[in-house]
Design an enzyme around this catalytic site. Structure first.
Site, PDB file in Angstrom:
ATOM      1  N   HIS A 109       0.801  -1.233   0.000  1.00 24.09           N
ATOM      2  CA  HIS A 109       0.000   0.000   0.000  1.00 24.09           C
ATOM      3  C   HIS A 109       0.831   1.279   0.000  1.00 24.09           C
ATOM      4  O   HIS A 109       0.517   2.237   0.717  1.00 24.09           O
ATOM      5  CB  HIS A 109      -0.948   0.001   1.198  1.00 24.09           C
ATOM      6  CG  HIS A 109      -2.072  -0.990   1.102  1.00 24.09           C
ATOM      7  ND1 HIS A 109      -2.531  -1.496  -0.105  1.00 24.09           N
ATOM      8  CD2 HIS A 109      -2.843  -1.574   2.069  1.00 24.09           C
ATOM      9  CE1 HIS A 109      -3.544  -2.338   0.132  1.00 24.09           C
ATOM     10  NE2 HIS A 109      -3.740  -2.402   1.434  1.00 24.09           N
ATOM     11  N   HIS A 178      -9.631   2.278   0.324  1.00 23.49           N
ATOM     12  CA  HIS A 178      -9.603   1.140   1.258  1.00 23.49           C
ATOM     13  C   HIS A 178     -10.687   1.258   2.333  1.00 23.49           C
ATOM     14  O   HIS A 178     -10.418   1.080   3.523  1.00 23.49           O
ATOM     15  CB  HIS A 178      -8.219   1.047   1.902  1.00 23.49           C
ATOM     16  CG  HIS A 178      -7.827  -0.337   2.319  1.00 23.49           C
ATOM     17  ND1 HIS A 178      -8.651  -1.153   3.062  1.00 23.49           N
ATOM     18  CD2 HIS A 178      -6.695  -1.054   2.103  1.00 23.49           C
ATOM     19  CE1 HIS A 178      -8.036  -2.306   3.298  1.00 23.49           C
ATOM     20  NE2 HIS A 178      -6.847  -2.269   2.712  1.00 23.49           N
ATOM     21  N   GLU A 309     -11.684  -3.554  -2.952  1.00 20.38           N
ATOM     22  CA  GLU A 309     -10.733  -2.560  -3.436  1.00 20.38           C
ATOM     23  C   GLU A 309     -10.470  -2.786  -4.923  1.00 20.38           C
ATOM     24  O   GLU A 309      -9.813  -3.749  -5.307  1.00 20.38           O
ATOM     25  CB  GLU A 309      -9.414  -2.677  -2.662  1.00 20.38           C
ATOM     26  CG  GLU A 309      -9.557  -2.566  -1.153  1.00 20.38           C
ATOM     27  CD  GLU A 309      -8.422  -3.293  -0.434  1.00 20.38           C
ATOM     28  OE1 GLU A 309      -7.265  -2.851  -0.558  1.00 20.38           O
ATOM     29  OE2 GLU A 309      -8.699  -4.307   0.243  1.00 20.38           O
TER      30      GLU A 309
END
Length: 344
Positions: A109, A178, A309
């Site tokens: 991420h 997210h 996502e």
């Protein structure tokens, strides 16, 4: 009609520059969403049940402090690259790049300080808000000055999230949001009574560090076949699954298409996900453990929320047969995801 207003939400800690964080409230007849200029974070998303009662269906915190401390990316925009890159390493044009390792042996991420942990510059729109930032060359180990725009617009029951970017050097990019959802309302114990379907004929098996093995496996005859709606709790039991944290491979194409649907029978709430992206990570909050104090002092145990996502496939920068994740100078990255809320 959508109304849009802005208000102060807090200040960043002095060691983070002390900048002001604003909150933007987007409201239609059927949806109300609150978004921060910090991390482009969706803090609140209220939708109606079949009796017309509003509930907040996303996990999060009441104060800025919750978001500036360590948390599992609640509501945030993720970048430069969502999901995992194996060993935090990739090679471009003969040059090797090493990223920060923040997820076992991998980079997750965006690294140590991804797009979720920075202040963005907001611009009000008639029906939403657009955030901009420049991610400088070398930030978190990634090449190129990357200009990024994230635009949230609300129209009736539909929240659109558009991602655009331009770069000065070739760079991998995969942006997502997210948010953690529970259609029973945030703070509800689990999502076992939710019915989910995902329009995917294949998924990516992963190794024990959650990196795709490279195989693109058919869902047919497996616990990953979600093409027809399944009740989540019963489905996990039936297939002896601890939960999902996998990329589902969507039908390729640049056009908007329906890729997932979630229905919560007790309240009648439904959520549809439409996107232009090639993949969607279905995650069932396996790492939530009840230790975080969320909104209204709620705790968030394992499986108390799900994420859908939309993204490029994980580790695509190291897997040539995965969809292209590279953005070149002179090109534009442009993807949109639409969340549509209804009742049944």
């Amino acid at each position: 009609m959508t109304t849009v207003r802005r208000e102060a939400f807090g200040r960043m800690p002095p060691e983070e520059g002390g900048g002001e964080v604003e909150k933007f409230v987007l409201q239609s007849d059927s949806v109300r969403v609150e978004i921060l200029s910090f991390g482009c974070i969706i803090t609140t998303l209220e939708t109606k049940d079949r009796d017309g009662q509003f509930s907040d269906v996303v996990l999060g915190f009441d104060t800025l402090e919750g978001y500036t401390r360590k948390h599992p990316f609640f509501g945030a925009v993720i970048g430069r690259v969502a999901n995992r890159i194996a060993n935090g390493r990739f090679t471009l044009d003969g040059k090797e790049y090493q990223l920060f390792l923040n997820n076992g042996p991998n980079s997750l991420h965006g690294g140590a300080k991804g797009f979720d942990k920075v202040l963005w510059s907001p611009q009000l729109l008639p029906n939403g808000v657009r955030f901009f930032r420049l991610s400088p060359d070398g930030e978190e180990g990634y090449p190129g000055d990357l200009k990024v725009w994230v635009t949230y617009t609300l129209s009736g029951r539909e929240l659109a999230i558009n991602y655009q970017a331009q770069t000065s050097k070739t760079t991998p990019i995969s942006l997502t949001n997210h948010s953690y959802f529970n259609l029973a309302g945030q703070g509800s114990r689990d999502v076992y009574d939710h019915e989910i379907s995902i329009e995917a004929d294949s998924y990516l098996p992963v190794d024990d560090t959650k990196i795709p093995t490279g195989e693109v496996a058919a869902v047919q005859g497996t616990g990953f076949d979600l093409r027809q709606p399944v009740e989540l709790g019963k489905h996990l039991q039936k297939f002896h699954l601890d939960g999902f944290d996998h990329n589902f491979c969507l039908h390729q194409g640049q056009d908007r298409r329906l890729v997932a649907r979630v229905f919560h029978p007790p309240t009648g709430r439904t959520m549809e996900v439409h996107t232009t992206q090639p993949g969607i990570q279905f995650y069932t909050g396996n790492n939530l453990d009840g230790s975080l104090k969320g909104k209204g002092a709620a705790t968030y145990p394992k499986h108390s929320a799900f994420c859908l996502e939309t993204q490029n496939w994980p580790d695509a920068v190291n897997k040539p047969h995965f969809p292209n994740v590279l953005l070149h100078p002179g090109e534009e990255y442009n993807h949109t995801t639409w969340l549509v809320f209804n009742t049944a």
